[in-house]
Design a protein around this motif. Structure first.
Motif: not given
Length: 522
Positions: A236-241, A311-313, A373-374
């Protein structure tokens, strides 16, 4: 000489002969290899033969070393599942998952409701059973989380109970003496581990668990709370270390604090990099050297709305532009194309360039109508541009020919040798390798490549390694300066692949639907 005396002599000689035969027989018995049952009891199997082809049985694995009949003068080693099935995590393996001498882990179901963790040598001659997740957790789908290697020790997380508490235990498995040690226990109501960074040189790991980041000390097992108040799911917030583990970048969507943030791990401070307003920010990505942080932005349209490709999330990485922050020079700038939206982007290996796709605004509006989904409909919409952006000179250069239409997943690899790899939707989704140093030659491999696998392509000793599928066959190629050489081919259904050290791990189902992991020397 009398008869009795002769009889005694013959009796003595016969006894000497029997003793000699018995000794030889015992000697042979003592040097014979142990039986399969005894090997399984010892929980390991060593195969030290030098034959070109050999098959070794181990518990629910069959280990084979073969000559490839479809490609001349090539050999490979293969693990076949006799019971249960492998878990498709090969894609996530990186060099950090191979020990110094080339051992790597495999996770699989043993056919008896247990999830096992094996450690296998890269030539498949040695196999250890490191651990297992019991049926109580295995039946619910909980797997091992593999952190990585430090010296001879593999560090991993295992779902289990500690007394009445449930969570993840942190273990090390030492291949030197084949010992397992419990280091720590992380109590969790929700048995979920999100993204993490393993930092063996610093002797620690940073992990996301629901709503917070924690730091684990490998030697002591101490756990330190770094940051709380985050969404419960990292999708939900795509954290990147960051590569050095000093910073965590993420976007928050809550109205009162919407924007792009960086968290300082050492000082435990959160810094707002870009607050939402006329723009919204998402999907951060660090350069390999940690100097640059890039993230997408969308601007409000004439209706005052943000246009995402959902997208999905969360949003797909397709937006009005990319904001880049240069931490070394303490400056920031935007990458944007007039009349275009920017699509999927990647840093090259030495962090000097970014490569990204572009799509006309009208086509981008078509993308907005569809979602994850498509995918077939999304894949039919062409991206018209593939660009290289020089981060030091702040300049963009288009690299694809005008008549080449790029697919939804365009990408690619860019190296010091200037290899570009992309998918075209022309002529039935052929995939191309484009070599742009000197000749500018385009090589049509005739094979389709799996979009999600693009980021796993690597240069090994100057060779670009590519895995592709075509009419029920899987092939592995080496490409070097316009020359293409096939190094492996087999029949089956492709699953995943990755490169560890100088070996390629291929995960596939053969024609009899048996799951196999194949190790191919490069």
């Amino acid at each position: 000489m009398g008869f009795k005396k002769l009889s005694k002599i013959f009796l003595v000689l016969f006894l000497i002969l029997m003793i000699t035969v018995s000794a030889i027989s015992c000697g042979k018995q003592n040097t014979a290899p142990p039986t399969q049952n005894s090997q399984n009891q010892n929980n390991e199997k060593d195969d030290n033969t030098d034959n070109d082809e050999v098959t070794v049985e181990f518990n629910d694995l069959k280990l084979m070393r073969k000559i490839n009949p479809m490609v001349e003068n090539t050999t490979y080693t293969e693990a076949e599942s006799k019971a249960g099935y492998f878990h498709s995590f090969v894609y996530y393996l990186t060099d950090s998952f191979a020990s110094e001498n080339g051992n790597f882990p495999i996770i699989k179901d043993d056919g008896e409701k247990n999830i096992k963790l094996y450690v296998i040598s890269r030539d498949l001659r040695t196999t250890f059973t490191a651990d297992r997740i019991e049926a109580e957790f295995a039946e619910k789908g909980y797997l091992f989380y593999l952190l990585g290697w430090k010296g001879s020790k593999l560090y991993y997380l295992k779902a289990e109970k500690d007394g009445e508490k449930k969570g993840y235990s942190v273990y090390s498995f030492d291949i030197a003496d084949r010992s397992k040690k419990k280091i720590a226990f992380i109590e969790l109501e929700q048995l979920y581990i999100g993204n993490f960074k393993f930092l063996p040189e610093e002797g620690k790991a940073i992990l996301f668990v629901p709503g917070k980041y924690i730091q684990l000390e490998l030697a002591s097992g101490n756990i330190t709370l770094l940051k709380t108040g985050l969404p419960s799911y990292d999708g939900l917030f795509y954290p990147q270390i960051s590569p050095d583990g000093k910073y965590i970048a993420y976007s928050l969507l809550e109205p009162e604090r919407r924007g792009m943030y960086v968290f300082d791990v050492e000082n435990k401070k959160e810094v707002l990099l870009a607050g939402a307003g006329e723009r919204d920010y998402f999907t951060p990505r660090w350069s390999p050297d940690g100097r640059y942080l890039a993230f997408y932005y969308v601007v409000k349209n004439e209706k005052g709305e943000f246009e995402y490709v959902e997208g999905e999330d969360g949003p797909y990485p397709i937006a009005d532009g990319i904001r880049v922050i240069d931490f070394k020079e303490n400056k920031e700038f935007d990458i944007a194309m007039q009349g275009m939206r920017i699509g999927f982007s990647y840093f090259n290996g030495d962090s000097n360039y970014m490569i990204f796709s572009s799509v006309p605004l009208e086509s981008a509006k078509e993308l907005n109508k569809y979602s994850v989904f498509n995918p077939e409909k999304m894949n039919s919409i062409a991206f018209d541009g593939l660009w290289i952006f020089n981060l030091k000179e702040n300049k963009a250069k288009k690299i694809n020919e005008e008549n080449i239409k790029i697919g939804f997943y365009p990408a690619l690899i860019l190296s010091q040798e200037e290899y570009y790899f992309y998918k075209t939707i022309d002529e039935g989704w052929k995939d191309l390798v484009y070599y742009n140093k000197g000749s500018g030659q385009v090589i049509d491999t005739g094979y389709r490549f799996i979009p999600e696998m693009y980021q796993n392509l690597k240069l090994i000793k100057g060779n670009l390694i590519i895995a592709g599928i075509n009419n029920g066959e899987i092939s592995i190629f080496k490409v070097n300066k316009g020359e293409r050489k096939e190094i492996f081919r087999t029949k089956g259904v492709f699953r995943e692949y990755n490169i560890i050290n100088d070996y390629l791990l291929l995960f596939y189902n053969d024609e009899q639907e048996k799951e196999k992991i194949t190790v191919i020397p490069l």
